[in-house]
Scaffold this motif. Sequence first.
Motif, PDB file in Angstrom:
ATOM      1  N   ALA A   3      13.331  -1.971   6.917  1.00  0.00           N
ATOM      2  CA  ALA A   3      12.636  -1.133   5.939  1.00  0.00           C
ATOM      3  C   ALA A   3      13.110   0.313   6.059  1.00  0.00           C
ATOM      4  N   LYS A   4      13.103   0.998   4.942  1.00  0.00           N
ATOM      5  CA  LYS A   4      13.514   2.398   4.949  1.00  0.00           C
ATOM      6  C   LYS A   4      12.531   3.240   5.753  1.00  0.00           C
ATOM      7  N   ARG A   6      10.543   6.275   5.667  1.00  0.00           N
ATOM      8  CA  ARG A   6      10.080   7.150   4.593  1.00  0.00           C
ATOM      9  C   ARG A   6       9.479   8.437   5.149  1.00  0.00           C
ATOM     10  N   ASP A  92      10.547   3.080  -5.800  1.00  0.00           N
ATOM     11  CA  ASP A  92      11.451   2.576  -4.769  1.00  0.00           C
ATOM     12  C   ASP A  92      10.680   1.839  -3.684  1.00  0.00           C
ATOM     13  N   TRP A  93       9.525   2.381  -3.312  1.00  0.00           N
ATOM     14  CA  TRP A  93       8.687   1.779  -2.267  1.00  0.00           C
ATOM     15  C   TRP A  93       8.160   0.428  -2.726  1.00  0.00           C
ATOM     16  N   ARG A  95       9.464  -1.531  -4.970  1.00  0.00           N
ATOM     17  CA  ARG A  95      10.597  -2.455  -5.022  1.00  0.00           C
ATOM     18  C   ARG A  95      10.877  -3.043  -3.637  1.00  0.00           C
ATOM     19  N   GLU A  96      10.855  -2.195  -2.640  1.00  0.00           N
ATOM     20  CA  GLU A  96      11.123  -2.661  -1.276  1.00  0.00           C
ATOM     21  C   GLU A  96      10.049  -3.629  -0.796  1.00  0.00           C
ATOM     22  N   SER A  99      10.346  -7.019  -2.732  1.00  0.00           N
ATOM     23  CA  SER A  99      11.593  -7.784  -2.615  1.00  0.00           C
ATOM     24  C   SER A  99      11.952  -8.185  -1.192  1.00  0.00           C
ATOM     25  N   THR A 100      11.514  -7.422  -0.198  1.00  0.00           N
ATOM     26  CA  THR A 100      12.035  -7.592   1.158  1.00  0.00           C
ATOM     27  C   THR A 100      10.943  -7.958   2.155  1.00  0.00           C
ATOM     28  N   GLN A 102       9.056  -8.288   5.521  1.00  0.00           N
ATOM     29  CA  GLN A 102       9.097  -7.524   6.759  1.00  0.00           C
ATOM     30  C   GLN A 102       8.097  -8.124   7.743  1.00  0.00           C
TER      31      GLN A 102
END
Length: 215
Positions: A3-4, A6, A92-93, A95-96, A99-100, A102
């Motif tokens: 994960a990014k 942030r 963007d958050w 979307r993450e 889609s992903t 964790q």
Amino acid sequence: MVAKRRKVGNLLALAVLSTVVQRPMHPYEVMSLLRARGKEADMEIKLGSLYTVMRNLAKHGFVEVVGTTREGARPERTVYRITKAGQAEMVDWVRELVSTPQPEPRRFTAGLSVLAALSPEEATALLRQRLALLERECAARRESLTHDLQTVPRLFLIEDEYELATHEAEAAWVRSLLDDLSSGTFPGLAEWRRWKATGEMSPAMAELAERGAEE
């Protein structure tokens, strides 16, 4: 996929952005709307924490101050609006998150990882207790969702639908585990029961325990 990292990573910040995107608001108004939407089921919402999150969002340019309001003798309240950077961060958050997958630490998973600390009989009794609670919660969530779908578009109830599905899946898994324990088909059940009765592990169990310690 990692994960990014942030600038404001608290999920309360995402809830705030998704609220002020509607219109400028002061933190108390944001808190009231989040509670009205049932967000307290997902996260702790306290005014002090929300003020901190709002200040951090402003610090990084995701929201900005547009003025103050005052109601009667109450103190002035700062009104914030989302910025273009905040809108981009929110999208963007989301979307993450959508889609992903964790890893999410869960208390139940932690308990299952050391289930051997209990006897099979106690583990079975506690799992039956958990299953009863899960079934009651699923029934309540199902009834609430059915009621809400009569007046609220499904798009705004997707998270409730997902939570119900995850609770139902957990209940089904616990029910299956209980069947294995009750029928005696759970692998190694006799060894587990003997260990809890005598305090001595079988050589096979001891080897597995030592192997885990070395990894």
